[in-house]
Design a protein around this motif. Structure first.
Motif, PDB file in Angstrom:
ATOM      1  N   THR A 147       0.774  -1.228   0.000  1.00  0.00           N
ATOM      2  CA  THR A 147       0.000   0.000   0.000  1.00  0.00           C
ATOM      3  C   THR A 147       0.777   1.233   0.000  1.00  0.00           C
ATOM      4  O   THR A 147       0.047   2.075   0.003  1.00  0.00           O
ATOM      5  CB  THR A 147      -0.903   0.023   1.130  1.00  0.00           C
ATOM      6  N   LEU A 148       2.214   1.835  -0.535  1.00  0.00           N
ATOM      7  CA  LEU A 148       1.397   2.634   0.332  1.00  0.00           C
ATOM      8  C   LEU A 148       2.088   3.949   0.639  1.00  0.00           C
ATOM      9  O   LEU A 148       1.591   4.718   1.428  1.00  0.00           O
ATOM     10  CB  LEU A 148       1.134   1.918   1.630  1.00  0.00           C
ATOM     11  N   ARG A 149       3.172   4.202   0.025  1.00  0.00           N
ATOM     12  CA  ARG A 149       3.895   5.416   0.303  1.00  0.00           C
ATOM     13  C   ARG A 149       3.205   6.626  -0.281  1.00  0.00           C
ATOM     14  O   ARG A 149       3.224   7.704   0.292  1.00  0.00           O
ATOM     15  CB  ARG A 149       5.284   5.299  -0.282  1.00  0.00           C
ATOM     16  N   ALA A 150       2.635   6.491  -1.450  1.00  0.00           N
ATOM     17  CA  ALA A 150       1.921   7.606  -2.047  1.00  0.00           C
ATOM     18  C   ALA A 150       0.743   7.972  -1.171  1.00  0.00           C
ATOM     19  O   ALA A 150       0.331   9.124  -1.130  1.00  0.00           O
ATOM     20  CB  ALA A 150       1.437   7.240  -3.429  1.00  0.00           C
ATOM     21  N   LEU A 151       0.211   7.006  -0.486  1.00  0.00           N
ATOM     22  CA  LEU A 151      -0.876   7.276   0.435  1.00  0.00           C
ATOM     23  C   LEU A 151      -0.412   8.256   1.496  1.00  0.00           C
ATOM     24  O   LEU A 151      -1.105   9.201   1.845  1.00  0.00           O
ATOM     25  CB  LEU A 151      -1.332   5.981   1.091  1.00  0.00           C
ATOM     26  N   ALA A 152       0.773   8.020   2.006  1.00  0.00           N
ATOM     27  CA  ALA A 152       1.317   8.915   3.023  1.00  0.00           C
ATOM     28  C   ALA A 152       1.528  10.303   2.440  1.00  0.00           C
ATOM     29  O   ALA A 152       1.255  11.306   3.090  1.00  0.00           O
ATOM     30  CB  ALA A 152       2.626   8.362   3.562  1.00  0.00           C
ATOM     31  N   ALA A 153       1.994  10.358   1.193  1.00  0.00           N
ATOM     32  CA  ALA A 153       2.214  11.662   0.564  1.00  0.00           C
ATOM     33  C   ALA A 153       0.891  12.392   0.386  1.00  0.00           C
ATOM     34  O   ALA A 153       0.779  13.582   0.677  1.00  0.00           O
ATOM     35  CB  ALA A 153       2.901  11.478  -0.782  1.00  0.00           C
ATOM     36  N   GLY A 154      -0.136  11.680  -0.076  1.00  0.00           N
ATOM     37  CA  GLY A 154      -1.446  12.304  -0.245  1.00  0.00           C
ATOM     38  C   GLY A 154      -2.005  12.771   1.081  1.00  0.00           C
ATOM     39  O   GLY A 154      -2.586  13.849   1.187  1.00  0.00           O
ATOM     40  N   LEU A 155      -1.824  11.946   2.108  1.00  0.00           N
ATOM     41  CA  LEU A 155      -2.275  12.323   3.443  1.00  0.00           C
ATOM     42  C   LEU A 155      -1.561  13.587   3.897  1.00  0.00           C
ATOM     43  O   LEU A 155      -2.182  14.523   4.386  1.00  0.00           O
ATOM     44  CB  LEU A 155      -2.022  11.185   4.426  1.00  0.00           C
ATOM     45  N   ALA A 180       9.696  12.113   1.974  1.00  0.00           N
ATOM     46  CA  ALA A 180      10.441  11.462   3.063  1.00  0.00           C
ATOM     47  C   ALA A 180       9.530  10.588   3.920  1.00  0.00           C
ATOM     48  O   ALA A 180       9.972  10.015   4.904  1.00  0.00           O
ATOM     49  CB  ALA A 180      11.127  12.514   3.938  1.00  0.00           C
ATOM     50  N   SER A 181       8.270  10.482   3.549  1.00  0.00           N
ATOM     51  CA  SER A 181       7.307   9.666   4.298  1.00  0.00           C
ATOM     52  C   SER A 181       7.580   8.183   4.067  1.00  0.00           C
ATOM     53  O   SER A 181       8.360   7.813   3.186  1.00  0.00           O
ATOM     54  CB  SER A 181       5.891  10.019   3.862  1.00  0.00           C
ATOM     55  N   SER A 182       6.918   7.339   4.853  1.00  0.00           N
ATOM     56  CA  SER A 182       7.115   5.898   4.697  1.00  0.00           C
ATOM     57  C   SER A 182       5.853   5.136   5.087  1.00  0.00           C
ATOM     58  O   SER A 182       4.993   5.648   5.798  1.00  0.00           O
ATOM     59  CB  SER A 182       8.290   5.424   5.548  1.00  0.00           C
ATOM     60  N   VAL A 183       5.789   3.901   4.606  1.00  0.00           N
ATOM     61  CA  VAL A 183       4.664   3.014   4.891  1.00  0.00           C
ATOM     62  C   VAL A 183       5.202   1.617   5.131  1.00  0.00           C
ATOM     63  O   VAL A 183       6.069   1.132   4.393  1.00  0.00           O
ATOM     64  CB  VAL A 183       3.680   2.972   3.698  1.00  0.00           C
TER      65      VAL A 183
END
Length: 192
Positions: free
Chosen positions: A2-10, A67-70
């Motif tokens: 899932t899922l790093r772009a999710l963190a970026a969007g968040l 720099a976010s992570s999942v």
């Protein structure tokens, strides 16, 4: 997975609605997170399945979304196909039963922000004892205060296509499709 772009969007969405210190941690709501997959069956039909029971965390930096992570994991035994005999076959040594590792994991390695609420998340998927890179096309569906929990909450979707033969799951290829389309739906809550 899932899922790093999710963190970026968040991170992008929350930046527009509230001032949070970076980095922020969110944990997956495993009662509202699932993966649905589908594949071609001999050209006659489309087979479907689902996984649930997720553990995971999204860490994001509002100032630097890339720099976010999942990280996510779930048990392979959470597989549901709706047909007991098919589920048993998928969990047998012909497929997922080949590996002693019964946990699927995804760990992000890079995020590319592609739009206001979208990103590509590259990460390492470990499935059936094999680790390969995958890219998720992810989107933020909503970031707001949860009306019942009364705390920050976020929802995401992501899609990818994986080759099952890459993960030692290639029985009956090419008759049964090698490409498996994966659709991910996630809810995450701000960590305490």
């Amino acid at each position: 997975m899932t899922l790093r772009a999710l963190a970026a969007g968040l991170a992008l969405s929350l930046a527009a609605t509230a001032a949070f210190a970076a980095p922020e941690k969110y944990v997956l709501d495993n009662t509202h997170t699932q993966i649905v997959f589908h594949y071609d069956h001999l050209g006659f039909s489309t087979g479907y399945g689902m996984f649930a029971g997720f553990d995971g965390e999204i860490t994001f930096d509002q100032e630097e979304p890339t720099a976010s992570s999942v990280t996510v994991s779930f048990p392979i035994t959470s597989l549901i196909t709706g047909i007991d005999a098919r589920t048993e076959h998928f969990l047998s040594p012909d497929f997922f039963g080949k590996s002693e590792n019964k946990t699927v994991t995804f760990t992000s390695t890079a995020i590319e922000v592609t739009g206001e609420k979208t990103a590509k998340i590259t990460g390492d998927l470990t499935l059936n004892g094999v680790t390969k890179p995958v890219v998720l096309d992810a989107a933020l569906t909503k970031a707001d205060t949860h009306p019942m929990a009364n705390k920050p909450w976020a929802g995401f979707t992501a899609t990818t296509v994986v080759k099952r033969s890459d993960f030692d799951l290639g029985m009956f290829v090419p008759y049964v499709g090698d490409d498996v389309t994966v659709e991910i739906s996630i809810e995450a809550m701000k960590a305490e």
